[in-house]
Write an enzyme that holds these catalytic residues in place. Structure first.
Site, short mmCIF file in Angstrom:
data_model
loop_
_atom_site.label_atom_id
_atom_site.label_comp_id
_atom_site.label_asym_id
_atom_site.label_seq_id
_atom_site.Cartn_x
_atom_site.Cartn_y
_atom_site.Cartn_z
N TRP A 104 0.82 -1.21 0.00
CA TRP A 104 0.00 0.00 0.00
C TRP A 104 0.85 1.25 0.00
CZ3 TRP A 104 -4.62 0.38 -1.72
CH2 TRP A 104 -5.43 -0.77 -1.77
N ASP A 178 -1.98 6.59 6.30
CA ASP A 178 -3.05 5.71 5.85
C ASP A 178 -3.25 4.67 6.95
OD1 ASP A 178 -4.66 3.77 4.75
OD2 ASP A 178 -3.44 3.46 2.95
N LYS A 202 -12.81 -2.23 6.79
CA LYS A 202 -12.05 -3.15 7.62
C LYS A 202 -12.51 -3.09 9.08
CE LYS A 202 -8.31 -2.35 4.36
NZ LYS A 202 -8.36 -3.61 3.63
#
Length: 366
Positions: A104, A178, A202
């Site tokens: 990511w 993030d 999530k």
């Protein structure tokens, strides 16, 4: 039948939340409407939005000089939206520092390169993304627009267990994180960050909602090319209603926030998550058949990748897991192996069931 869903996202939601959403599906609080049918500007939905914003602020102890924005596009879109909103604070072309700790981080770097100069100040690629680069190895810029980290790598299973201090090296560049896959799983000092963002799918709610927590002084610097719907100033001024927001996602997120509060808040979640992660990692560390390749001090509590030392057994392992209603354990296609995501809504009973199966499989094949 009890099914345990270890998907990395969209991920398991609390059963209490799903039951409440089901009960309110056709008629929300006597309104005669489903939340999916409501106007985002009507009093009914505004009350849902205001409660969700208030509860999230309470759960994370968000300071008054930060705005909470409910947006769309997921963390992947924020990889563009963040530089579009922040690099305008500096003379162009501005530089942004990135710490590369996995898949990511790499996506964030690739996207940001379209809008600014990128300095990869440190990378874990040389250790195959098994550990966060030592803080004293970071080569930060002196005048960066911001410093970006992915504080929990969903695919690679790396998590920061500290907040990097970057001010002394950058002249005050804000830290941007993030936090998609571990937000609300642990206490966080929001004041140490300029921006926190994350996809909801999530630990918060369904896919389609993105949370952005941004300090006031970092709002109002969007580049002219920034789409209006992604300009944090416009979104903040309109209380996340500049365009039609993901209304049902906000509603479910609000129910999750209420569930968290009923169950002891973030502090209680952190204790439970430590217990779940310790249980699973202890099993993997004691195994001769399975292994986790992440340095212990950097292991994620949320996303636990693991591998069979004999990978010819992968299919048999997954088939056996499915028979036992242990689902979505296959690792990401980019890294292979297995992965168990054990977010807030995963009960410890699910982790115990997985550990029991790991031990059983090793007895049969070890």
């Amino acid at each position: 039948m009890t099914v345990y869903n270890f998907s990395a996202g969209p991920a398991v939601l609390p059963k209490e939340v799903l039951r409440q959403a089901a009960a309110e599906m056709l008629d929300w609080h006597g309104s005669g409407m489903s939340v999916m049918e409501m106007s985002h500007r009507g009093k009914e939905f505004i009350s849902i939005y205001e409660a969700a914003e208030r509860d999230l602020r309470e759960l994370l102890a968000v300071p008054d000089n930060y705005r909470i924005l409910f947006m769309q596009g997921g963390a992947l879109a924020e990889n563009a939206i963040v530089p579009l909103n922040l690099v305008g604070r500096k003379a162009q072309p501005a530089t942004v520092d990135f710490i590369d700790t996995g898949s990511w981080s790499a996506k964030s770097i690739k996207e940001a390169q379209k809008y600014c100069k990128v300095n990869v100040a440190a990378s874990a690629a040389s250790n195959r993304y098994s550990a966060i680069p030592a803080r004293d190895s970071w080569q930060l810029s002196k005048d960066a627009a911001y410093v970006h980290i992915c504080s929990n790598e969903t695919i690679d299973g790396i998590e920061y267990h500290y907040v990097p201090d970057v001010d002394a090296d950058t002249g005050g560049a804000p830290l941007v994180a993030d936090m998609s896959s571990h937000i609300l799983s642990r206490a966080v000092d929001v004041s140490k960050y300029g921006v926190i963002y994350g996809g909801a799918q999530k630990n918060i709610g369904p896919a389609g909602l993105t949370i952005v927590i941004v300090r006031d002084d970092l709002i109002g610097h969007a580049l002219p090319a920034c789409p209006s719907a992604f300009d944090w100033k416009l979104v903040a001024e309109n209380n996340s209603m500049y365009n039609t927001p993901p209304t049902y996602g906000i509603y479910i997120a609000g129910l999750v926030f209420q569930w968290l509060k009923r169950n002891g808040g973030v502090a209680a979640m952190e204790l439970a998550n430590i217990a779940k992660a310790d249980l699973l990692y202890d099993c993997l560390d004691g195994s001769r058949l399975f292994e986790n390749r992440i340095a212990p001090e950097c292991r994620s509590r949320m996303n636990v990748p693991f591998f069979l030392r004999d990978e010819s057994l992968n299919d048999a392992f997954l088939a056996g897991a499915k028979e036992r209603d242990l689902l979505q354990l296959k690792g990401h296609k980019s890294v292979g192996g297995m992965r168990a995501s054990i977010y807030n809504a995963m009960p410890i009973e699910g982790v115990r069931a997985l550990v029991d199966y790991l031990k059983e499989f090793e007895r049969q094949h070890g």
